[in-house]
Write an enzyme that holds these catalytic residues in place. Sequence first.
Site, PDB file in Angstrom:
ATOM      1  N   SER A  93       0.785  -1.233   0.000  1.00  0.00           N
ATOM      2  CA  SER A  93       0.000   0.000   0.000  1.00  0.00           C
ATOM      3  C   SER A  93       0.815   1.281   0.000  1.00  0.00           C
ATOM      4  O   SER A  93       0.240   2.367  -0.101  1.00  0.00           O
ATOM      5  CB  SER A  93      -0.966   0.004   1.186  1.00  0.00           C
ATOM      6  OG  SER A  93      -2.030  -0.882   0.941  1.00  0.00           O
ATOM      7  N   GLN A 153      -9.724 -15.966   4.199  1.00  0.00           N
ATOM      8  CA  GLN A 153      -8.774 -17.029   4.524  1.00  0.00           C
ATOM      9  C   GLN A 153      -7.480 -16.686   3.806  1.00  0.00           C
ATOM     10  O   GLN A 153      -7.453 -16.583   2.579  1.00  0.00           O
ATOM     11  CB  GLN A 153      -9.298 -18.387   4.080  1.00  0.00           C
ATOM     12  CG  GLN A 153     -10.534 -18.858   4.838  1.00  0.00           C
ATOM     13  CD  GLN A 153     -10.968 -20.232   4.364  1.00  0.00           C
ATOM     14  OE1 GLN A 153     -11.329 -20.422   3.208  1.00  0.00           O
ATOM     15  NE2 GLN A 153     -10.925 -21.193   5.268  1.00  0.00           N
ATOM     16  N   SER A 191      -9.976   1.424   2.704  1.00  0.00           N
ATOM     17  CA  SER A 191     -10.477   0.522   1.667  1.00  0.00           C
ATOM     18  C   SER A 191      -9.600   0.598   0.434  1.00  0.00           C
ATOM     19  O   SER A 191      -9.387   1.680  -0.126  1.00  0.00           O
ATOM     20  CB  SER A 191     -11.915   0.893   1.287  1.00  0.00           C
ATOM     21  OG  SER A 191     -12.369   0.109   0.204  1.00  0.00           O
ATOM     22  N   ASN A 192      -9.116  -0.559  -0.009  1.00  0.00           N
ATOM     23  CA  ASN A 192      -8.330  -0.604  -1.237  1.00  0.00           C
ATOM     24  C   ASN A 192      -9.135  -0.156  -2.445  1.00  0.00           C
ATOM     25  O   ASN A 192      -8.571   0.320  -3.435  1.00  0.00           O
ATOM     26  CB  ASN A 192      -7.781  -2.020  -1.446  1.00  0.00           C
ATOM     27  CG  ASN A 192      -6.651  -2.342  -0.491  1.00  0.00           C
ATOM     28  OD1 ASN A 192      -5.544  -1.863  -0.647  1.00  0.00           O
ATOM     29  ND2 ASN A 192      -6.939  -3.143   0.520  1.00  0.00           N
ATOM     30  N   ARG A 316       0.076   8.840   5.324  1.00  0.00           N
ATOM     31  CA  ARG A 316      -0.142   8.618   6.753  1.00  0.00           C
ATOM     32  C   ARG A 316       0.725   9.563   7.582  1.00  0.00           C
ATOM     33  O   ARG A 316       1.828   9.908   7.184  1.00  0.00           O
ATOM     34  CB  ARG A 316       0.207   7.178   7.145  1.00  0.00           C
ATOM     35  CG  ARG A 316      -0.720   6.110   6.590  1.00  0.00           C
ATOM     36  CD  ARG A 316      -0.401   4.765   7.241  1.00  0.00           C
ATOM     37  NE  ARG A 316      -1.191   3.675   6.711  1.00  0.00           N
ATOM     38  CZ  ARG A 316      -2.424   3.364   7.089  1.00  0.00           C
ATOM     39  NH1 ARG A 316      -3.022   4.117   8.004  1.00  0.00           N
ATOM     40  NH2 ARG A 316      -3.070   2.330   6.567  1.00  0.00           N
ATOM     41  N   THR A 330       2.430   2.828   5.166  1.00  0.00           N
ATOM     42  CA  THR A 330       2.718   1.430   5.441  1.00  0.00           C
ATOM     43  C   THR A 330       2.323   0.607   4.229  1.00  0.00           C
ATOM     44  O   THR A 330       1.516   1.035   3.404  1.00  0.00           O
ATOM     45  CB  THR A 330       1.916   0.956   6.659  1.00  0.00           C
ATOM     46  OG1 THR A 330       0.537   1.313   6.467  1.00  0.00           O
ATOM     47  CG2 THR A 330       2.434   1.595   7.931  1.00  0.00           C
ATOM     48  N   THR A 332       1.348  -3.567   3.158  1.00  0.00           N
ATOM     49  CA  THR A 332       1.211  -5.001   3.387  1.00  0.00           C
ATOM     50  C   THR A 332       0.764  -5.639   2.087  1.00  0.00           C
ATOM     51  O   THR A 332      -0.250  -5.249   1.510  1.00  0.00           O
ATOM     52  CB  THR A 332       0.170  -5.312   4.478  1.00  0.00           C
ATOM     53  OG1 THR A 332       0.564  -4.714   5.706  1.00  0.00           O
ATOM     54  CG2 THR A 332       0.029  -6.816   4.672  1.00  0.00           C
ATOM     55  N   ASN A 358       0.945 -11.371   7.475  1.00  0.00           N
ATOM     56  CA  ASN A 358      -0.045 -12.104   8.268  1.00  0.00           C
ATOM     57  C   ASN A 358       0.560 -12.576   9.593  1.00  0.00           C
ATOM     58  O   ASN A 358       0.237 -13.642  10.091  1.00  0.00           O
ATOM     59  CB  ASN A 358      -0.634 -13.291   7.489  1.00  0.00           C
ATOM     60  CG  ASN A 358      -1.924 -13.800   8.114  1.00  0.00           C
ATOM     61  OD1 ASN A 358      -2.736 -13.014   8.592  1.00  0.00           O
ATOM     62  ND2 ASN A 358      -2.110 -15.111   8.121  1.00  0.00           N
TER      63      ASN A 358
END
Length: 406
Positions: A93, A153, A191-192, A316, A330, A332, A358
């Site tokens: 991101s 998942q 939200s992406n 941010r 950040t 991920t 994760n």
Amino acid sequence: MVSGTVGRGTALGAVLLALLAVPAQAGTAAAADLPAPDDTGLQAVLHTALSQGAPGAMVRVDDNGTIHQLSEGVADRATGRAITTTDRFRVGSVTKSFSAVVLLQLVDEGKLDLDASVNTYLPGLLPDDRITVRQVMSHRSGLYDYTNDMFAQTVPGFESVRNKVFSYQDLITLSLKHGVTNAPGAAYSYSNTNFVVAGMLIEKLTGHSVATEYQNRIFTPLNLTDTFYVHPDTVIPGTHANGYLTPDEAGGALVDSTEQTVSWAQSAGAVISSTQDLDTFFSALMSGQLMSAAQLAQMQQWTTVNSTQGYGLGLRRRDLSCGISVYGHTGTVQGYYTYAFASKDGKRSVTALANTSNNVNVLNTMARTLESAFCGKPTTAKLRSATSSATTVERHEDIAPGIARD
């Protein structure tokens, strides 16, 4: 140079520390009000991240031309090759900041109005004409994050999309199946989907791909030779750190997630870069090299995230224990955690990377690189404050923000 080795299973780990003196520009001496970076603290963070399950970790601090570089562990678990700060990686991101820069340059060029409806430029795309460009860029649009469904998942979700190619419209459709989460402007909700819309705006207003716009507006002018947008190609060009995804099941084997299209993210998360290039990018951004002062001020209109964090327009803000605020993003993406931030004047920047994801313990540990890089050696009071503030780090917000994993 200080070096050593750290064992991790059968793989060889390495620790690097280098201080490189680079001539400073005239009138840009290191900011006197910033304590010196705490290299010992940085090394301790990396060591802790490895003990928590990261195969490798690294950090690079550019202190107004003096470079602090540390790395520990491996880039490739199969070969045991040590990770280094020159390895390329997926930034996740942090891509959002690149997309935001392009959009704000378009505002400077008179091609985009932050307070206009998105549907003015992309007719009929969104279900509510009140959703503005500004709300999209600040995660206040109410658009549902489709990654909540994709990655409910972790490993099965990743395997289901790692080789897929989505259109922007495909991703918007997945989001709109859920309706909106709040009225436009009513609340911050990461939200992406918002930065998929950003990519669509870039391509509509310029007539070019986001890859072309990133290259022409940012990568080439800043000489970011390690930075790429290769979507939908799956391979990271050149020497890179492999990424390792942690399964949801305790004790599950790490999954090599290095190669993927990242088509599920695109303009929200598909850039590849290096620690040096991200330091250069955020230093340039905060020192006003990438847009007008007016647009940089717009980028820093903050929405409160929590007591120590704000979100602007693809940017941010983090408030550290020593009273210093830092600015960046950040990241991920499967197999990679990134923190990339700079001081207000851009004279000090830091990029930190762990090649896993994760893993909430590693995520929160890597956030401590900011304390060591900007606050220096901790006093007892600072240490207590930093330890307390670590619990407020957003957990997996950059991907599937609505899914609790811990």
